[in-house]
Scaffold this motif. Structure first.
Motif, PDB file in Angstrom:
ATOM      1  N   UNK A   1       0.835  -1.205   0.000  1.00 51.28           N
ATOM      2  CA  UNK A   1       0.000   0.000   0.000  1.00 51.28           C
ATOM      3  C   UNK A   1       0.873   1.259   0.000  1.00 51.28           C
ATOM      4  N   UNK A   2       1.885   1.286   0.845  1.00 47.93           N
ATOM      5  CA  UNK A   2       2.689   2.500   1.001  1.00 47.93           C
ATOM      6  C   UNK A   2       3.677   2.718  -0.138  1.00 47.93           C
ATOM      7  N   UNK A   3       4.254   1.638  -0.679  1.00 47.25           N
ATOM      8  CA  UNK A   3       5.315   1.757  -1.682  1.00 47.25           C
ATOM      9  C   UNK A   3       4.775   1.649  -3.099  1.00 47.25           C
ATOM     10  N   UNK A   4       3.868   0.697  -3.331  1.00 51.29           N
ATOM     11  CA  UNK A   4       3.309   0.539  -4.662  1.00 51.29           C
ATOM     12  C   UNK A   4       3.654  -0.792  -5.295  1.00 51.29           C
ATOM     13  N   UNK A   5       3.566  -0.822  -6.620  1.00 52.19           N
ATOM     14  CA  UNK A   5       3.638  -2.053  -7.407  1.00 52.19           C
ATOM     15  C   UNK A   5       4.933  -2.833  -7.226  1.00 52.19           C
ATOM     16  N   UNK A   6       6.034  -2.150  -6.909  1.00 53.61           N
ATOM     17  CA  UNK A   6       7.290  -2.892  -6.736  1.00 53.61           C
ATOM     18  C   UNK A   6       7.257  -3.817  -5.519  1.00 53.61           C
TER      19      UNK A   6
END
Length: 142
Positions: free
Chosen positions: A115-120
């Motif tokens: 959620x906080x960082x994204x797709x990576x």
């Protein structure tokens, strides 16, 4: 989630089942399969898009984390465990999963990272690259 909420390993399957029941009307294919982790990734992307300026949706992220942990239990041979004090300090969670090789992982925290960082921080990729999985298992339905 409330400040004093302290999940236990014994309760995590119930939390995952309750989460799936809550979202069942949306017809999301949350069937504890490895493929369903892509659905979780998409759900979190949607939460990220709808969240600017709002508080983090901790209750939903907890439900998704319980679900991801249950995928590890049912597909990779993991078991839910109550973390010791050092593990709680490291992971920032009360519970995690222990893989067949003895390694402990933090699916609740992994969902928060996604959620906080994204797709990576893809949960599907996390599963596919996870060391210590039991091979050749069929995923049991929730």
């Amino acid at each position: 989630m409330s400040e004093g909420f302290k999940p236990t390993a014994a309760d995590m399957r119930r939390h995952a089942t309750a989460f799936v029941a809550r979202v069942a009307s949306s017809r999301l294919p949350l069937d504890t399969s490895v493929a369903s982790l892509r659905v979780v990734d998409f759900l979190i992307d949607g939460l990220r898009k709808g969240a600017p300026g709002r508080d983090r949706p901790d209750a939903v992220l907890f439900g998704l984390g319980a679900y991801v942990g249950e995928v590890l239990v049912r597909c990779a041979g993991a078991v839910w465990v109550d973390l010791d004090a050092d593990q709680r300090a490291y992971f920032g969670q009360q519970v995690g999963v222990r893989m067949p090789d003895g390694r402990v992982w933090n699916p609740l925290g992994k969902v928060v990272n996604r959620y906080e960082v994204g797709a990576e921080e893809s949960l599907r990729t996390f599963y596919l690259t996870l060391p210590g999985r039991a091979g050749g298992r069929e995923c049991a339905a929730l």
